[in-house]
Structures are given as structure tokens and as C-alpha cells.
Design a protein around this motif. Structure first.
Motif, mmCIF file in Angstrom:
data_model
loop_
_atom_site.group_PDB
_atom_site.id
_atom_site.type_symbol
_atom_site.label_atom_id
_atom_site.label_comp_id
_atom_site.label_asym_id
_atom_site.label_seq_id
_atom_site.Cartn_x
_atom_site.Cartn_y
_atom_site.Cartn_z
ATOM 1 N N ASN A 199 25.975 37.444 75.181
ATOM 2 C CA ASN A 199 26.557 36.303 74.475
ATOM 3 C C ASN A 199 26.773 35.124 75.420
ATOM 4 N N GLU A 200 27.196 35.391 76.663
ATOM 5 C CA GLU A 200 27.383 34.323 77.637
ATOM 6 C C GLU A 200 26.071 33.604 77.918
ATOM 7 N N TYR A 201 25.005 34.358 78.078
ATOM 8 C CA TYR A 201 23.704 33.739 78.326
ATOM 9 C C TYR A 201 23.227 32.946 77.106
ATOM 10 N N GLU A 202 23.498 33.456 75.908
ATOM 11 C CA GLU A 202 23.122 32.720 74.701
ATOM 12 C C GLU A 202 23.883 31.402 74.604
ATOM 13 N N GLN A 203 25.151 31.411 74.985
ATOM 14 C CA GLN A 203 25.906 30.163 74.983
ATOM 15 C C GLN A 203 25.333 29.173 75.999
ATOM 16 N N ARG A 204 24.938 29.659 77.167
ATOM 17 C CA ARG A 204 24.357 28.763 78.163
ATOM 18 C C ARG A 204 23.026 28.200 77.681
ATOM 19 N N ILE A 205 22.235 29.004 76.978
ATOM 20 C CA ILE A 205 20.981 28.501 76.402
ATOM 21 C C ILE A 205 21.269 27.393 75.402
ATOM 22 N N ASN A 206 22.301 27.573 74.582
ATOM 23 C CA ASN A 206 22.647 26.558 73.589
ATOM 24 C C ASN A 206 23.128 25.271 74.254
ATOM 25 N N ILE A 207 23.874 25.382 75.370
ATOM 26 C CA ILE A 207 24.301 24.189 76.100
ATOM 27 C C ILE A 207 23.090 23.447 76.645
ATOM 28 N N LYS A 208 22.111 24.193 77.167
ATOM 29 C CA LYS A 208 20.879 23.567 77.649
ATOM 30 C C LYS A 208 20.130 22.874 76.507
ATOM 31 N N GLU A 209 20.216 23.452 75.309
ATOM 32 C CA GLU A 209 19.556 22.830 74.166
ATOM 33 C C GLU A 209 20.200 21.491 73.830
ATOM 34 N N SER A 210 21.516 21.405 73.934
ATOM 35 C CA SER A 210 22.192 20.124 73.698
ATOM 36 C C SER A 210 21.800 19.096 74.757
ATOM 37 N N GLN A 211 21.604 19.554 76.002
ATOM 38 C CA GLN A 211 21.137 18.644 77.046
ATOM 39 C C GLN A 211 19.724 18.151 76.757
ATOM 40 N N ALA A 212 18.894 19.029 76.235
ATOM 41 C CA ALA A 212 17.526 18.623 75.874
ATOM 42 C C ALA A 212 17.548 17.600 74.750
ATOM 43 N N ASN A 213 18.479 17.751 73.794
ATOM 44 C CA ASN A 213 18.577 16.776 72.705
ATOM 45 C C ASN A 213 18.966 15.399 73.224
ATOM 46 N N ILE A 214 19.852 15.364 74.194
ATOM 47 C CA ILE A 214 20.228 14.076 74.789
ATOM 48 C C ILE A 214 19.046 13.475 75.536
ATOM 49 N N LEU A 215 18.343 14.317 76.284
ATOM 50 C CA LEU A 215 17.207 13.824 77.062
ATOM 51 C C LEU A 215 16.088 13.310 76.162
ATOM 52 N N ASN A 216 15.978 13.850 74.969
ATOM 53 C CA ASN A 216 14.935 13.418 74.042
ATOM 54 C C ASN A 216 15.114 11.970 73.609
ATOM 55 N N MET A 217 16.315 11.433 73.731
ATOM 56 C CA MET A 217 16.553 10.042 73.328
ATOM 57 C C MET A 217 16.142 9.046 74.410
ATOM 58 N N PRO A 270 22.385 12.774 65.994
ATOM 59 C CA PRO A 270 23.640 13.272 65.389
ATOM 60 C C PRO A 270 23.469 14.599 64.651
ATOM 61 N N ALA A 271 22.351 14.747 63.924
ATOM 62 C CA ALA A 271 22.123 16.002 63.202
ATOM 63 C C ALA A 271 21.888 17.152 64.178
ATOM 64 N N LYS A 272 21.112 16.897 65.253
ATOM 65 C CA LYS A 272 20.863 17.940 66.249
ATOM 66 C C LYS A 272 22.153 18.327 66.967
ATOM 67 N N ARG A 273 22.995 17.326 67.269
ATOM 68 C CA ARG A 273 24.264 17.613 67.929
ATOM 69 C C ARG A 273 25.157 18.471 67.046
ATOM 70 N N HIS A 274 25.132 18.198 65.744
ATOM 71 C CA HIS A 274 25.936 19.002 64.816
ATOM 72 C C HIS A 274 25.443 20.455 64.793
ATOM 73 N N VAL A 275 24.125 20.646 64.860
ATOM 74 C CA VAL A 275 23.564 22.001 64.856
ATOM 75 C C VAL A 275 23.985 22.758 66.113
ATOM 76 N N THR A 276 23.850 22.108 67.288
ATOM 77 C CA THR A 276 24.193 22.796 68.533
ATOM 78 C C THR A 276 25.689 23.082 68.616
ATOM 79 N N ARG A 277 26.509 22.170 68.131
ATOM 80 C CA ARG A 277 27.955 22.420 68.143
ATOM 81 C C ARG A 277 28.324 23.558 67.202
#
Length: 512
Positions: A301-319, A360-367
Motif C-alpha cells: 500500500n505504501e508503494y501504491e501511494q508513492r506511485i499515485n504521488i508520482k502520477e500527480s507530479q506527472a499531471n503537473i508536468l504535463n501542463m 483539475p479533473a486529473k488532480r481530483h482523480v489522484t486526490r
């Protein structure tokens, strides 16, 4: 004009022919002979390349065979290997993109044209060309996109976490497998120790039952007494069958865990070591902390949470706008070119505005996913703590249950010895002696089963805490070496617990 129309229609005809042929594809099932051959191949490979059984299988060898050959565990190993291979592949995405292009073009006539002087507005009707009818072009380009590099770096980090998740999945499957092997091994050894006596007692029961049935039809004895005796013998026979079926299932299940072909004959080493009574002399909160920090499910579960945090970083970088730099080397065989070899460099920037509106929609999904994973972590924490607490209670319960089973067996053995003396003196019947011998056999089986349950509780307690006790199985490690390593692994697990302020004492001998 007809020739031009023919040339114009040719690509259309080719496209139409390809479309019609694509629409004519039909399902092509395999033949029965193919399935039969495949089935034979699967059966042969199911237990291939396994070391043959050379003698009675000890608990260490049973664990080693399960660790080395169990197919469910090997699936987890292959999943871990696949995750590692994907990570290795992901590393290539961090490198600059290098593309080599080469092409050949040919025309049936020259690419000629006329021109119009825009100043004098006069047409020059003399045709001219600057290209050969046949050309060969080659270019190699090297490009590097900063945005692609950043996204690929994040994806590589997520892939590395996937490798760690697959490792924790392997650990969880391993703990469960070793726990099941311990339980089924001791239940199966009970079957081996008692099967001879069960068969012998069943033969005596059948003979006594036939004699009782004969007496119940006669008049030389009380028919009600004879029928009651016959009923008790039938119950004895039913108990023998139930006990035999329950124990033989354990041996079949143990063979499956060791990946032995169903029906393979093997014997077990039924000797036992005294069980070490595990006492935990540390606060319950510290035990909970140890378990929650070590259990594979919570680490995953800890690793899955870290993967999700990286996904939020990727969403920011996509902008972020994409900046691409490139260099290209070109070569062309066109004889009209003054420079047929040249190098071009450049840079380009692009910005996908849609990614900005999608953020905003991607951020809502990751949160939302982060909240879900956090809730799962709390739920798993409660589950793990409950399992540890129940494991402690169950372990103490089976310690007491084994002690009571041993006490009952001791009393029953003395009673059976006395009954044999009474039978020799003709003061009790053969049926009554058989009934007491059956009670002794059942008491002995229950004692063995209690020991098996204690071993399961013992392994389950270690697994609920998340103690690592087994080495990784390598394909080239001999089975006997792995068996010794596994037996030492359990001792090392106890040492590990001892280092965590858990102590082992009070050796409890187990009666055979």
C-alpha cells in the motif's frame, strides 16, 4: 487520358481489394489434435525438472519442494521478473530519440513546371525541372524533448515501485505457502502413522460387525443387546472412514503444495522435534507496531501511494510547454542539388492547452485515489492488528488444546490397556474392546491434529507479524541445501524475534 485514369484508379483498386480481403477473415479454431498435444505438453511440463524423491520427506524438504516447485509461488516470481524487465525497458525511454530514415522515389515522368513572372506578368512556358525521376534520400535525426524526459523519469520511478510491489506479493504468497505446508505436513504424517492401525482395526470391526449381525438374527442372545452392539460397531466403522478420509486429503493437499503429480507415492518422516513454546515478553503495542511495519500488504500500500504521488507530479508536468531540440544529418541523390549532404539543427516548442484544462479533473482523480489508498491502509492496519491479536490468542489456545489432547490420550491408553486385560479374562466382549481401541486411535489422531494445528498457529503468528524466514529459491540450488537453509530459517526467525525483545523458552515434549 485513359492512361492517366488507369494510374489514378490503381491505388483505389488496391485499397478496395485489401478492404474486401480483410472483411473475409473468419475464426480459425485449433484442432482437437492440437488441444490434445497441448494438454500432454502441459502435463509433462507441470512437474518437469524436479529432483526425484529419494526417501522419506522431512518438513524441511517439504518446505523446500514447495518453495522451489510450487506453481503459484513461481507465478509470483515470474511476475516479479516481469516487473524488473519492464523497469529495464523503461530506462531506454530516458535516452534521446534517434531515428534513421531512408527512402526511394521514382516517377514515370519528370516533375516539370512552368512559371509566371509576377513583375512583368508574363508566362514562361518553357518547362523546367529541379528533380531527378529517381531519388534516394537518407537522414538520421537526434532529438531530445525535455518534457518527455521528465515524464519518462517519473514513469521509471513508478516502474521501480512496481518491482517492489511484486516483491511484497511474493513475500505474502510465500508466508501463506509455508504456513499451509506445515499444517498439511503434520496432518499427513498423522495419516502415515495411523493408517496401518486404521486398516487393521477396520478389518476387526468388519469381522465383529458380521458376528454381531449374525447374533442379532439368532435367538441365543438378547436381540436388543445385539442390535445395540451392531449399531456401535457401525459408528466405529463410520468414524474410521471419516478419520481416514480427513487425513488422506491432507496428504493429497501436501502433494499439491510440493507440486507432485497427483497419485505420486511418497512417504513422510514422522519423527518430531519438541515444540518450543513461544512467549512474547513485549508490550502489545510494540508487537502491533512491528507487524504493521513488516506486513507485505501494508508495504505494498505504501508503494501504491508513492506511485499515485508520482502520477500527480506527472499531471503537473504535463501542463509545462514541451521544448524539443534536434539535429539531423541528410543525404539526397538528386543531381540538381548543389549540396547533396547537409546538417540541420533546430529547436521547437509546443504547448498542449487541453492538458491545462484537464488538470483539475486529473488532480481530483489522484486526490480521490490517494484518499482511497489511505483508507485502505487504515483498514489493513486494523486487519493486521486483529490478525496478530487473534494469532496470539490462537497460539495460546492450541498450546492448551495440545496439552489436553496429550492428557486425554494418556488416560485413554491406560483405559485401553485395562480393557485388554478384561478381554483376556472374558469379562468384556470383543466389541467393547474394539470400541475402546477406536477411542484410543481417535484420541491419538486428535493429539496429532492438535499438534498440526499448533504448528499452523505457530507459523501463522510469525506470518501475521511479517517475519522473513525463508531464502529465495534459485533454480540451481540443490534441494537438500535449500531444505537445511529453510530449517535454519525458522531458527533464524526465532532469533529475529528474540532481537525484538521476544523470547523462546519452555520446551514442551510432544508424545508420539
Amino acid at each position: 487520358m485513359g492512361r492517366k485514369e488507369t494510374l489514378f484508379r490503381m491505388p483505389l483498386a488496391i485499397t478496395l481489394a485489401c478492404s474486401v480481403s480483410a472483411c473475409s477473415i473468419h475464426p480459425a479454431p485449433f484442432t482437437e489434435s492440437h488441444f490434445t498435444l497441448r494438454a500432454k505438453n502441459n502435463i509433462q511440463r507441470m512437474a518437469a525438472y524436479q529432483e526425484p524423491i529419494s526417501g522419506a520427506i522431512s518438513l524441511g524438504e517439504a518446505m523446500a519442494r514447495a518453495l522451489k516447485y510450487n506453481l503459484e509461488l513461481r507465478i509470483k516470481q515470474e511476475e516479479a521478473s516481469l516487473a524488473k524487465a519492464k523497469l529495464d525497458l523503461q530506462h531506454y525511454s530516458l535516452l534521446p530519440k534517434a531515428v534513421l530514415n531512408s527512402g526511394y522515389t521514382s516517377r514515370n515522368n519528370l516533375q516539370a513546371s512552368t512559371s509566371l513572372n509576377l513583375i512583368t506578368n508574363r508566362a514562361d512556358n518553357s518547362p523546367s525541372t529541379s528533380q531527378d525521376r529517381q531519388q534516394i534520400s537518407t537522414d538520421i535525426s537526434l532529438g531530445w524533448d525535455i518534457l518527455d524526459f521528465g515524464l519518462s523519469y517519473i514513469k521509471a520511478q513508478q516502474s521501480s515501485d512496481e518491482v517492489l510491489i511484486s516483491r511484497e506479493n511474493w513475500r505474502g504468497t510465500l508466508h501463506k505457502l509455508m504456513e499451509d505446508v506445515r499444517t498439511q505436513y503434520w496432518r499427513a504424517s498423522t495419516y502415515e502413522r495411523l493408517i496401518g492401525r486404521l486398516k487393521k482395526l477396520q478389518s476387526r470391526t468388519d469381522a465383529a460387525l458380521a458376528n454381531s449381525a449374525k447374533r442379532s438374527r439368532g435367538y441365543e442372545t438378547n436381540r436388543l443387546v445385539a442390535l445395540n452392539s451392531e449399531r456401535e460397531l457401525v459408528k466405529v466403522k463410520q468414524a474410521i472412514n471419516d478419520l481416514e478420509q480427513d487425513l488422506i486429503n491432507a496428504k493429497i493437499e501436501l502433494a499439491r503444495l510440493m507440486n507432485l503429480r497427483p497419485g505420486t507415492e511418497f512417504s513422510l518422516d514422522i519423527s518430531r522435534r519438541p515444540h518450543n513454546h513461544l512467549r512474547i515478553n513485549m508490550p502489545l503495542d510494540d508487537i502491533f507496531l512491528l507487524a504493521v511495519s513488516k506486513r507485505p500488504e501494508l508495504r505494498q500500500n505504501e508503494y501504491e501511494q508513492r506511485i499515485n504521488i508520482k502520477e500527480s507530479q506527472a499531471n503537473i508536468l504535463n501542463m509545462v510547454p514541451s521544448l524539443r531540440a534536434y539535429a539531423t544529418g541528410n543525404q539526397n541523390s538528386n543531381s540538381f542539388l548543389l549540396n547533396s549532404n547537409w546538417v540541420s539543427v533546430g529547436a521547437a516548442m509546443s504547448w498542449s492547452l487541453l492538458n491545462v484544462f484537464q488538470y483539475p479533473a486529473k488532480r481530483h482523480v489522484t486526490r480521490s485515489k490517494q484518499q482511497l489508498l489511505d483508507m485502505k491502509a487504515r483498514s489493513l492496519t486494523m486487519t493486521v492488528m486483529t490478525q496478530v491479536y487473534l494469532g496470539l490468542i490462537r497460539y495460546d489456545y492450541f498450546i492448551d488444546k495440545l496439552a489436553m489432547a496429550e492428557q486425554l490420550l494418556s488416560v485413554q491408553k491406560r483405559l485401553t490397556r485395562q480393557m485388554r486385560l478384561e478381554a483376556k479374562a472374558s469379562r468384556v466382549s470383543e466389541q467393547e474392546l474394539i470400541l475402546e481401541e477406536m477411542n484410543e486411535l481417535i484420541a491419538e489422531a486428535r493429539c496429532d491434529i492438535a499438534y498440526a494445528d499448533l504448528q499452523r498457529a505457530y507459523g501463522g503468528l510469525l506470518a501475521s507479524i511479517g517475519i522473513e524466514f525463508s531464502p529465495t529459491a534459485e533454480s540451481d540450488v540443490p534441494l537438500d541445501v535449500l531444505a537445511k537453509a529453510l530449517e535454519a530459517g525458522w531458527d533464524a526467525a526465532l532469533e529475529h524475534i528474540h532481537d525484538a525483545d521476544l523470547i523462546v523458552n519452555e520446551t514442551r515434549p510432544v508424545q508420539g
